[in-house]
Design a protein around this motif. Structure first.
Motif, PDB file in Angstrom:
ATOM      1  N   ALA A 230      12.779  -3.486   8.533  1.00  0.00           N
ATOM      2  CA  ALA A 230      12.431  -1.822   8.865  1.00  0.00           C
ATOM      3  C   ALA A 230      11.454  -1.475   7.965  1.00  0.00           C
ATOM      4  O   ALA A 230      10.395   0.323   7.779  1.00  0.00           O
ATOM      5  N   ALA A 231      11.502  -2.012   6.994  1.00  0.00           N
ATOM      6  CA  ALA A 231      10.249  -2.132   5.904  1.00  0.00           C
ATOM      7  C   ALA A 231       8.336  -1.173   6.381  1.00  0.00           C
ATOM      8  O   ALA A 231       7.953  -1.999   7.358  1.00  0.00           O
ATOM      9  N   GLU A 232       8.239  -0.462   5.772  1.00  0.00           N
ATOM     10  CA  GLU A 232       6.975  -0.059   6.105  1.00  0.00           C
ATOM     11  C   GLU A 232       5.898   0.499   5.102  1.00  0.00           C
ATOM     12  O   GLU A 232       7.305   0.818   3.860  1.00  0.00           O
ATOM     13  N   VAL A 233       5.097   0.515   5.336  1.00  0.00           N
ATOM     14  CA  VAL A 233       4.086   0.411   4.422  1.00  0.00           C
ATOM     15  C   VAL A 233       2.903   2.039   5.066  1.00  0.00           C
ATOM     16  O   VAL A 233       2.354   2.372   6.100  1.00  0.00           O
ATOM     17  N   ILE A 234       2.990   2.874   4.008  1.00  0.00           N
ATOM     18  CA  ILE A 234       1.956   4.033   4.669  1.00  0.00           C
ATOM     19  C   ILE A 234       1.376   4.962   3.404  1.00  0.00           C
ATOM     20  O   ILE A 234       1.909   4.981   2.738  1.00  0.00           O
ATOM     21  N   VAL A 235       0.223   5.087   4.243  1.00  0.00           N
ATOM     22  CA  VAL A 235      -1.217   5.313   3.264  1.00  0.00           C
ATOM     23  C   VAL A 235      -1.032   7.237   3.882  1.00  0.00           C
ATOM     24  O   VAL A 235      -1.219   7.889   4.435  1.00  0.00           O
ATOM     25  N   GLN A 236      -0.799   7.103   2.147  1.00  0.00           N
ATOM     26  CA  GLN A 236      -1.092   9.189   2.462  1.00  0.00           C
ATOM     27  C   GLN A 236      -2.181   9.350   1.865  1.00  0.00           C
ATOM     28  O   GLN A 236      -2.779   9.245   0.438  1.00  0.00           O
ATOM     29  N   ASP A 237      -3.109   9.785   2.310  1.00  0.00           N
ATOM     30  CA  ASP A 237      -4.724  10.435   2.493  1.00  0.00           C
ATOM     31  C   ASP A 237      -4.626  11.261   1.236  1.00  0.00           C
ATOM     32  O   ASP A 237      -3.637  12.079   1.189  1.00  0.00           O
ATOM     33  N   PRO A 238      -6.013  11.998   0.791  1.00  0.00           N
ATOM     34  CA  PRO A 238      -5.952  12.886   0.258  1.00  0.00           C
ATOM     35  C   PRO A 238      -5.248  13.698   1.049  1.00  0.00           C
ATOM     36  O   PRO A 238      -6.208  15.497   0.211  1.00  0.00           O
ATOM     37  N   GLU A 239      -6.428  14.354   1.946  1.00  0.00           N
ATOM     38  CA  GLU A 239      -6.651  15.951   3.224  1.00  0.00           C
ATOM     39  C   GLU A 239      -5.374  15.460   3.705  1.00  0.00           C
ATOM     40  O   GLU A 239      -4.685  16.377   4.845  1.00  0.00           O
ATOM     41  N   THR A 240      -3.723  14.910   2.670  1.00  0.00           N
ATOM     42  CA  THR A 240      -2.144  14.865   3.114  1.00  0.00           C
ATOM     43  C   THR A 240      -1.776  14.185   4.828  1.00  0.00           C
ATOM     44  O   THR A 240      -1.289  14.941   5.614  1.00  0.00           O
ATOM     45  N   THR A 241      -3.076  13.762   5.098  1.00  0.00           N
ATOM     46  CA  THR A 241      -2.853  12.836   7.007  1.00  0.00           C
ATOM     47  C   THR A 241      -1.993  11.436   6.118  1.00  0.00           C
ATOM     48  O   THR A 241      -2.836  10.735   5.549  1.00  0.00           O
ATOM     49  N   ALA A 242      -1.278  11.243   7.188  1.00  0.00           N
ATOM     50  CA  ALA A 242      -0.729   9.839   6.667  1.00  0.00           C
ATOM     51  C   ALA A 242      -1.085   8.929   8.075  1.00  0.00           C
ATOM     52  O   ALA A 242      -1.072   9.039   9.065  1.00  0.00           O
ATOM     53  N   GLU A 243      -0.427   7.352   7.568  1.00  0.00           N
ATOM     54  CA  GLU A 243      -0.702   6.460   8.578  1.00  0.00           C
ATOM     55  C   GLU A 243      -0.180   5.199   8.068  1.00  0.00           C
ATOM     56  O   GLU A 243      -0.278   4.759   6.840  1.00  0.00           O
ATOM     57  N   THR A 244       0.304   4.422   8.878  1.00  0.00           N
ATOM     58  CA  THR A 244       1.136   3.391   8.749  1.00  0.00           C
ATOM     59  C   THR A 244       0.264   2.247   8.924  1.00  0.00           C
ATOM     60  O   THR A 244      -0.492   2.003  10.345  1.00  0.00           O
ATOM     61  N   VAL A 245       0.676   1.483   8.284  1.00  0.00           N
ATOM     62  CA  VAL A 245      -0.494   0.368   8.089  1.00  0.00           C
ATOM     63  C   VAL A 245       0.060  -0.469   7.810  1.00  0.00           C
ATOM     64  O   VAL A 245      -0.613  -1.712   8.427  1.00  0.00           O
ATOM     65  N   TRP A 246       1.508  -1.226   7.781  1.00  0.00           N
ATOM     66  CA  TRP A 246       1.814  -2.063   8.343  1.00  0.00           C
ATOM     67  C   TRP A 246       3.317  -2.143   8.376  1.00  0.00           C
ATOM     68  O   TRP A 246       4.146  -0.279   7.842  1.00  0.00           O
TER      69      TRP A 246
ATOM     70  N   TYR B 295       6.729   2.292   1.883  1.00  0.00           N
ATOM     71  CA  TYR B 295       6.162   2.057   0.792  1.00  0.00           C
ATOM     72  C   TYR B 295       4.639   3.125   0.806  1.00  0.00           C
ATOM     73  O   TYR B 295       4.493   2.849   1.344  1.00  0.00           O
ATOM     74  N   ILE B 296       4.282   4.002   0.373  1.00  0.00           N
ATOM     75  CA  ILE B 296       3.796   4.963   0.259  1.00  0.00           C
ATOM     76  C   ILE B 296       2.780   4.799  -0.701  1.00  0.00           C
ATOM     77  O   ILE B 296       2.923   5.085  -1.732  1.00  0.00           O
ATOM     78  N   VAL B 297       1.399   4.989   0.004  1.00  0.00           N
ATOM     79  CA  VAL B 297       0.674   4.195  -0.913  1.00  0.00           C
ATOM     80  C   VAL B 297      -0.119   5.789  -1.238  1.00  0.00           C
ATOM     81  O   VAL B 297      -0.484   6.366  -0.084  1.00  0.00           O
ATOM     82  N   SER B 298      -0.622   6.243  -2.453  1.00  0.00           N
ATOM     83  CA  SER B 298      -1.643   7.513  -2.183  1.00  0.00           C
ATOM     84  C   SER B 298      -2.827   7.396  -4.056  1.00  0.00           C
ATOM     85  O   SER B 298      -2.010   6.589  -4.992  1.00  0.00           O
ATOM     86  N   LEU B 299      -3.470   8.104  -3.787  1.00  0.00           N
ATOM     87  CA  LEU B 299      -4.518   8.749  -5.181  1.00  0.00           C
ATOM     88  C   LEU B 299      -3.683   9.396  -5.394  1.00  0.00           C
ATOM     89  O   LEU B 299      -3.541  10.809  -5.093  1.00  0.00           O
TER      90      LEU B 299
END
Length: 70
Positions: free
Chosen positions: A48-64, A6-10
């Motif tokens: 194996a589900a994951e939540v990943i935040v894609q920030d505006p600077e194009t870096t990604a971080e797995t948060v869950w 699941y990709i979270v983005s702005l």
């Protein structure tokens, strides 16, 4: 990476999350989008589900990840 990521983005000033081509939006805040993505990931039942935040600077971080207590 799991098929249930699941990709979270702005986008266009609104937070959203996407999974397998389906987008859920808008959310009023980053945290609201993350929580909704976590809820959907939990409901998916994918171990194996994951939540990943894609920030505006194009870096990604797995948060869950499935199996975590948070």
């Amino acid at each position: 990476m799991s098929e249930s990521h699941y990709i979270v983005s702005l986008r266009d000033g609104a937070w959203q999350h996407a999974n397998r081509g389906t987008t859920s939006a808008p959310f009023k805040s980053r945290d609201a989008a993350i929580q909704a993505a976590i809820d959907d990931a939990r409901e998916s039942g994918d171990p194996a589900a994951e939540v990943i935040v894609q920030d505006p600077e194009t870096t990604a971080e797995t948060v869950w990840r499935s199996g975590q207590d948070n």
